[in-house]
Enzyme design. Structure first.
Site, PDB file in Angstrom:
ATOM      1  N   GLU A   1     -35.553 -16.473   4.196  1.00 22.26           N
ATOM      2  CA  GLU A   1     -35.764 -15.489   5.270  1.00 22.26           C
ATOM      3  C   GLU A   1     -35.837 -14.048   4.779  1.00 22.26           C
ATOM      4  O   GLU A   1     -35.237 -13.159   5.364  1.00 22.26           O
ATOM      5  CB  GLU A   1     -34.643 -15.625   6.315  1.00 22.26           C
ATOM      6  CG  GLU A   1     -34.624 -16.973   6.987  1.00 22.26           C
ATOM      7  CD  GLU A   1     -33.562 -17.085   8.074  1.00 22.26           C
ATOM      8  OE1 GLU A   1     -33.880 -17.625   9.138  1.00 22.26           O
ATOM      9  OE2 GLU A   1     -32.414 -16.635   7.847  1.00 22.26           O
TER      10      GLU A   1
HETATM   11  C1  ACM Z   1     -31.251 -20.644   6.407  1.00 24.75           C
HETATM   12  O1  ACM Z   1     -30.897 -21.293   7.409  1.00 24.75           O
HETATM   13  N1  ACM Z   1     -31.724 -19.424   6.550  1.00 24.75           N
HETATM   14  C2  ACM Z   1     -31.158 -21.205   5.080  1.00 24.75           C
END
Ligand code: ACM
Length: 715
Positions: free
Chosen positions: A326
């Site tokens: 992310e």
């Molecule tokens: C995640 O859930 N961002 C690894």
């Protein structure tokens, strides 16, 4: 175990006993209450039993390993508390007359490592139990099986005569704990390790850095933990203590230092590492944040090199997790220096820029003698051999990696913070049946990890968010693929829950404390009835309906509620039984009516409780819905019993009520009994149609009704 829970447990037992269909029971020829979880590869119960009547002795023969002796002492202490017998462990060269003989081979690594032999055999006769293993870790797995075999009846405690041969299906069986969002004290981590060992998990993935907190002491860069943690961090001595505690239980500790995103807390003390100048402060809200390391700054790699060098020396496990998830590239796009760097190097977009960063970090990880693991965003062809990819976005990337010869573990489907049922997690297999992998490619799938993200989880609630559901996931990682009997896993979850409680986990006991706090010490019985039928909203919808941040106390109804309502599960099973009994509709009728009446009539008592409990201000509408839904369910059962059809208006208004009650509200809980009542209402409204069908048609129709998607009101 409270009364309600006992009742639901007994109901489930009865249901499990009568459940038809495909079962993969571990027992052969024995009608005992087999509590083993995870189910061993092979277990054969025999005639006879080994009574536990006298002082219990454990003899450790062959390898005299301190970790093994300590493990025997621990299981002896548990046995002693549980049975009231005295117990002692001796290291000796012959088995003598010991009650439990532990024979272990010669491999004794100081710290557990990936793919070591965890197999064991256990033979219980009417005089002795003998546990054999090649390694200390294998013996530890066998000791847990030994403990779960202890039973009691009118003749006292005993072990059933049994032969077990066991080994894990997957070598990597983990739990990730996020100490970044909400700090989890050492004692909380240690009791999770006790629980993990009980169900044969072998990896603690420790998520130590986040936007919201930098949770580990760095002696090289002290501003990381001093400025990035509110003082809530693990000292290096505490980390060593946790690693030793885990190793003593055959559990590896893999640390995660998330980069290039999820990294705000690093920049509070060291803003020059970031893409934009700052200043930065600890992030208090949840989501995907823009701050990221500057991948074009050589000083960043020097810093990461020194920091990871320090951490590589602290953590003995060969694997080191660098996150990689992310990273949204927002700040990269805003920095002209980065834009010209990308042009100069021919880096076409932010994904490619992250790949450049990851490959640089991978070289640093390798230099420090570690293998890199990261979330599936890191997957790229330029990475060194031996990396592991942790798939959280779906099973496809795991299979894709396996085809490319890259090892992987699965976390998609095992997010405990999604508040899904044990059955939903249990249905997910790390090796998807349709993955179409060759045996060599399949061997790249090392196993899986459950994930405990903690945006909405505090040290008070974390046990209940992890347990007992994690035990079902642990079975998926350990036991043969063919072990898929959902009712039976729920039966055993109820049993292992007690064992976990004995180990100090608070997943059941903390609820009473939370309810007493909510009601300011007043009678909690009405609130208990409500909390037993609600569940926290699923996935991350809680945040949309009752926003919280890092400073918000997690002490409301939604926090007290279990992720999965076993009362609702029992209710649905009763509804299924009733509807399958078409056209008589008598089976389970009495129990269903009793449950529905309790819900319908709870309202006055709940109104009193809520009126004097300010923190329950958002529970009023849920309490009213519960009462109305109980009444609707009772009406439906009455229609079914009399076989007299209700009016169209009745169907419309009751479905509208259920629809309204399903809508998100600020309490952020869901009434878990809605689907069951909905089935009753629809079935009651279908009576004229059902009446005119042949019996086989009834059954087909009822089955269809049970799986039908919610209809809009009036349809
Ligand atoms: C995640 O859930 N961002 C690894």
């Amino acid at each position: 175990m409270n009364l309600k829970k006992s009742i639901s447990f007994l109901l489930l037992l009865a249901l499990a006993a009568t459940a038809g269909g495909q079962t993969a029971r571990p027992t052969q020829g024995a009608a005992r209450t087999n509590a083993l979880i995870p189910v061993p590869e092979s277990v054969t119960f025999k005639q006879g039993r080994f009574p536990l009547k006298n002082r219990f002795t454990i003899a450790v023969t062959a390898v005299q390993d301190a970790r093994l002796i300590a493990a025997c002492d621990r299981v002896g202490a548990r046995l002693s508390r549980h049975t009231g017998l005295e117990c002692s462990t001796r290291a000796q060269s012959d088995s003598g007359s010991a009650d439990l003989v532990v024979r272990c081979g010669s491999q004794v690594p100081q710290f557990p490592v990936l793919k070591q032999d965890e197999s064991y055999s256990l033979e219980v006769s009417d005089r002795q139990a003998v546990l054999s293993a090649h390694t200390t870790d294998g013996a530890m797995r066998g000791l847990e099986t030994f403990y779960q075999l202890i039973e009691a009846d009118h003749d006292g405690y005993f072990l059933p005569a049994v032969t077990v041969h066991d080994k894990p299906r997957f070598p990597w069986r983990g739990l990730m704990i996020d100490s970044g969002r909400h700090f989890m004290p050492v004692s909380v981590i240690k009791r999770q390790l006790d629980g993990m060992a009980a169900v044969k998990l072998n990896v603690l993935h420790f998520h130590l850095t986040e936007d919201q907190g930098f949770r580990i002491e760095s002696r090289k860069f002290p501003k990381l933990h001093e400025m990035g943690s509110d003082g809530l961090y693990y000292t290096q001595d505490e980390i060593r203590d946790i690693i030793a505690y885990a190793a003593d239980r055959g559990i590896r500790v893999v640390p995660e230092f998330d980069m290039p995103g999820h990294s705000t807390s690093w920049f509070v003390g060291y803003p020059s590492l970031a893409t934009l100048p700052g200043p930065y402060k600890i992030e208090r809200t949840w989501g995907i944040m823009d701050p990221a390391f500057d991948p074009t700054n050589e000083a960043v790699y020097k810093f990461i090199d020194e920091f990871l060098g320090e951490m590589a020396a602290l953590f003995p496990d060969p694997y080191l997790h660098i996150g990689g998830d992310e990273s949204n590239g927002e700040h990269w796009s805003k920095n002209p220096k980065i834009q010209s760097f990308m042009k100069e190097k021919g880096i076409k977009d932010n994904v490619s820029l992250q790949r450049y960063f990851t490959e640089r970090v991978a070289a640093i990880v390798t230099k420090h003698g570690k293998k890199m693991i990261g979330w599936d965003e890191i997957l790229s062809s330029g990475l060194p051999k031996g990396i592991v990819v942790q798939s959280w976005r779906g099973q496809e990337s795991l299979a894709e990696a396996a085809k490319q010869g890259v090892a992987g573990i699965l976390s998609s489907g095992y997010y405990l913070d999604h508040m899904l049922s044990a059955a939903q997690h249990y249905a997910v297999d790390p090796l998807a049946a349709d993955a179409a992998l060759t045996p060599d490619q399949a061997a790249n799938i090392l196993g899986g990890e459950a994930c405990m993200w903690t945006e909405y989880v505090s040290e008070e609630t974390v046990d209940s968010r992890i347990w007992p559901r994690l035990a079902a996931i642990a079975e998926r990682f350990w036991s043969p693929r063919s072990i898929t009997d959902v009712d039976d896993v729920y039966r055993r979850l109820d049993l292992v829950s007690l064992e976990l409680e004995e180990l100090g986990l608070t997943h059941e006991t903390r609820m009473g404390r939370m309810l007493r706090r909510l009601t300011n010490g007043k009678d909690i019985s009405a609130l208990q009835t409500l909390v037993d039928v609600v569940e926290p909203m699923k996935i991350y919808h809680r945040g949309e309906n009752h926003p919280t941040n890092q400073l918000s106390p997690l002490t409301r109804l939604v926090d007290a509620a279990r992720p999965e309502s076993l009362t609702a599960r029992s209710f649905v099973a009763l509804v299924d039984g009733l509807l399958s009994d078409a056209p008589r509709f008598k089976t389970n009728n009495d129990q269903l009516v009793a449950m529905l009446k309790e819900w319908r009539d709870i309202r006055p008592a709940l109104d009193v409780t809520i009126a004097t409990s300010p923190l329950l201000d958002d529970a009023g509408p849920v309490a009213r819905d519960l009462s109305d839904i109980g009444a609707a369910g009772l009406e439906a059962v009455a229609f079914l019993s009399s076989a007299a059809p209700p009016s169209k208006e009745w169907r419309t208004s009751r479905l509208a009520l259920l629809e309204k009650a399903s809508k998100p509200n600020s309490s952020a809980v869901e009434l878990a009994i809605i689907p069951g009542v909905r089935q009753l209402v629809i079935a009651a409204a279908e009576i004229p149609e059902l009446k005119n069908s042949a019996h086989s048609e009834w059954k087909k129709r009822v089955k269809l009704l049970a799986t039908e998607k919610p209809a809009s009101p009036g349809k």
